[in-house]
Write a protein that holds these residues in place. Structure first.
Motif, PDB file in Angstrom:
ATOM      1  N   ALA A  63       0.824  -1.204   0.000  1.00 53.94           N
ATOM      2  CA  ALA A  63       0.000   0.000   0.000  1.00 53.94           C
ATOM      3  C   ALA A  63       0.862   1.260   0.000  1.00 53.94           C
ATOM      4  O   ALA A  63       0.584   2.212  -0.734  1.00 53.94           O
ATOM      5  N   PHE A  64       1.900   1.295   0.828  1.00 51.60           N
ATOM      6  CA  PHE A  64       2.725   2.503   0.940  1.00 51.60           C
ATOM      7  C   PHE A  64       3.466   2.780  -0.359  1.00 51.60           C
ATOM      8  O   PHE A  64       3.394   3.891  -0.901  1.00 51.60           O
ATOM      9  N   SER A  65       4.188   1.795  -0.864  1.00 43.93           N
ATOM     10  CA  SER A  65       5.008   2.029  -2.058  1.00 43.93           C
ATOM     11  C   SER A  65       4.157   2.381  -3.271  1.00 43.93           C
ATOM     12  O   SER A  65       4.505   3.274  -4.055  1.00 43.93           O
ATOM     13  N   GLN A  66       3.012   1.700  -3.430  1.00 45.69           N
ATOM     14  CA  GLN A  66       2.178   1.989  -4.591  1.00 45.69           C
ATOM     15  C   GLN A  66       1.480   3.338  -4.446  1.00 45.69           C
ATOM     16  O   GLN A  66       1.305   4.047  -5.442  1.00 45.69           O
ATOM     17  N   THR A  67       1.114   3.722  -3.233  1.00 45.18           N
ATOM     18  CA  THR A  67       0.524   5.048  -3.038  1.00 45.18           C
ATOM     19  C   THR A  67       1.548   6.128  -3.359  1.00 45.18           C
ATOM     20  O   THR A  67       1.220   7.134  -3.997  1.00 45.18           O
ATOM     21  N   VAL A  68       2.790   5.927  -2.934  1.00 46.73           N
ATOM     22  CA  VAL A  68       3.858   6.878  -3.277  1.00 46.73           C
ATOM     23  C   VAL A  68       4.014   6.988  -4.788  1.00 46.73           C
ATOM     24  O   VAL A  68       4.103   8.092  -5.353  1.00 46.73           O
ATOM     25  N   ALA A 407     -11.842   7.346  -4.124  1.00 45.57           N
ATOM     26  CA  ALA A 407     -12.381   6.647  -5.285  1.00 45.57           C
ATOM     27  C   ALA A 407     -11.409   6.702  -6.453  1.00 45.57           C
ATOM     28  O   ALA A 407     -11.188   5.712  -7.161  1.00 45.57           O
ATOM     29  N   SER A 408     -10.802   7.872  -6.650  1.00 47.79           N
ATOM     30  CA  SER A 408      -9.808   8.022  -7.718  1.00 47.79           C
ATOM     31  C   SER A 408      -8.585   7.155  -7.452  1.00 47.79           C
ATOM     32  O   SER A 408      -8.052   6.493  -8.355  1.00 47.79           O
ATOM     33  N   LEU A 409      -8.147   7.131  -6.186  1.00 46.08           N
ATOM     34  CA  LEU A 409      -6.986   6.327  -5.825  1.00 46.08           C
ATOM     35  C   LEU A 409      -7.273   4.840  -5.988  1.00 46.08           C
ATOM     36  O   LEU A 409      -6.398   4.056  -6.383  1.00 46.08           O
TER      37      LEU A 409
END
Length: 465
Positions: A63-68, A407-409
């Motif tokens: 979750a962290f790496s892909q959100t970054v 929703a966009s994320l």
């Protein structure tokens, strides 16, 4: 003592407390397993073999790496633009800004990943050694030109400041570099070097072995520059002071570690629950038992033989816990996209863009623009130009609500392969975007019958291809 040249300052040491966490998360499952007990504690009385087995099968939900990566890509979904006031020579430099083949757009994208993950990065605007070169014409003939070098977190060891015309500027900075030299015909030996920059002056230090067998840092080389300033620019994620910053997604990082630990527990209990235990009740003494499809078991009177299985209640509780953490992580990451009323801005930001209602990621993009502008100005000074000009990043991506942002994320995480299409439908129903009457499996089946999505249709290959 020159050995102090390699020491980290207190400000750097304070920032560095968070870096092992975010770097392990950015490194994925392998890095988290390598960190072992730092982020996956060993249970009381747990044997080392059991812990090693549990660690070996634990996998990270990224979750962290892909959100970054998703968030850092938003300002670069459109090309970085250089203004008309950027000198033509610098526009040419921007096609290979680091002399390693990267253009300014790609270089700035790496800076955004740095500031969203660890919270800090830096740009050195350097110039190659120019022995015997005295004029600009000689520089052009020799192919010499300024270039940018990225210094991520940990590469800046410390700095000193001074106030010039009321403005705080760098009086000195120490940079840790990795250099290499030939070691035989085919090998290389890597070593550390510390570069010290001051206005109009530079030095490099390397570790050497003295006559008494001790290693110490000694001056290796030094020289003068034509700039009366230190050509280094800090890039901030969540600025806390001059040269200091915090990771803007630190809470998401902690939640991702919580998910890593809970998921490890869930995998362990699933392993236990999937293996039923054969229980023999009411038999005294030893009983020979053979279990198989073609076997029969003779039991003493009043004895019972049955498999004991897990009730599944704990498994469902663990599954719900993981879902709750994933939902919180999604909202935490999406918060950077939600526009905030009365957001603070810098004096250089353009008022016509509605600076009073911007999301945190837009403000970070504007701060990065400011840093790039400073670097352009240093580049201009290296080549004798009065002005470096202005760069512009895409910033039209803010959301009016957390629901809209998450929703966009969700859609972008699904496109990256982190979550499924079914999960997107369920989460959009939770947010009220889709009707609660929709059955996710039926909707996916219907969508599969519609053919390729718009924009995904490609021209058929020509005959004979």
């Amino acid at each position: 003592m020159t050995d102090a040249v390699r020491n980290e300052s207190e400000a750097v040491a304070e920032m560095a407390k968070h870096w092992p966490l975010v770097r392990a998360l950015m490194g994925g499952t392998s890095a988290m397993r390598a960190a072992a007990k730092n982020f996956l504690p060993k249970w009381p009385n747990e044997e080392q073999k059991s812990y090693d087995a549990r660690l070996a099968v634990s996998t990270l939900y990224p979750a962290f790496s892909q959100t970054v990566r998703v968030l850092s890509g938003k300002p670069f979904s459109k090309p970085l633009q250089l203004g008309d006031n950027v000198p033509e020579p610098i526009k040419g430099f921007a096609q290979n800004i680091d002399l390693e083949g990267r253009n300014l757009h790609a270089f700035a994208g790496d800076l955004m990943v740095d500031i969203l993950s660890v919270g800090i990065s830096g740009i050195l605007i350097d110039f190659p050694p120019a022995e015997g070169v005295r004029t600009r014409a000689q520089e052009l003939e020799a192919g010499l030109r300024p270039y940018w070098k990225r210094y991520p977190a940990g590469a800046v060891l410390g700095w000193k400041t001074r106030r010039t015309n009321g403005v705080i500027t760098l009086a000195q900075i120490r940079l840790l570099e990795n250099e290499a030299e030939d070691a035989g015909e085919f090998g290389e030996r890597e070593f550390e070097q510390v570069r010290v920059l001051e206005p109009g002056r530079w030095r490099t230090y390397r570790k050497v072995r003295t006559a008494n067998g001790q290693e110490e840092w000694q001056l290796h080389n030094e020289g003068l520059t034509t700039l009366n300033a230190v050509p280094f620019v800090f890039c901030y994620g969540q600025r806390t002071g001059f040269g200091t910053s915090a990771p803007p997604l630190l809470e998401l990082a902690h939640q991702n570690v919580e998910h890593w630990q809970s998921k490890s527990d869930q995998q362990n209990i699933l392993h236990v629950a999937r293996v039923p235990i054969l229980a023999l009740v009411g038999a005294e003494g030893e009983v020979d038992i053979t279990v198989g499809a073609s076997s029969a078991v003779k039991l003493p009177k009043d004895a019972d033989l049955k498999f004991v299985e897990h009730s599944g209640a704990a498994i469902e509780a663990g599954r719900n816990d993981l879902k709750d953490i994933e939902q919180r992580m999604l909202q935490t990451g999406a918060e950077l996209l939600v526009r905030k009323e009365g957001a603070a801005v810098t004096a250089t930001q353009i008022s016509s863009e509605g600076e009073g209602n911007k999301c945190a990621l837009q403000r970070m993009a504007e701060d990065l623009e400011d840093a790039i502008d400073q670097a352009l100005q240093f580049t201009a000074e290296w080549i004798g130009q009065p002005e470096g000009g202005h760069a512009t990043l895409h910033k039209d991506f803010g959301a009016d609500s957390l629901g809209e942002a998450s929703a966009s994320l969700l859609l972008e995480l699904q496109a990256a392969g982190i979550i499924s299409k079914k999960r997107v439908i369920l989460e959009q129903q939770r947010r009220g975007v889709l009707s609660a009457d929709i059955v996710a499996d039926d909707e996916l089946e219907d969508a599969g019958q519609d053919g390729p999505a718009l924009g995904a249709i490609t021209d058929p290959a020509p005959a004979g291809a």
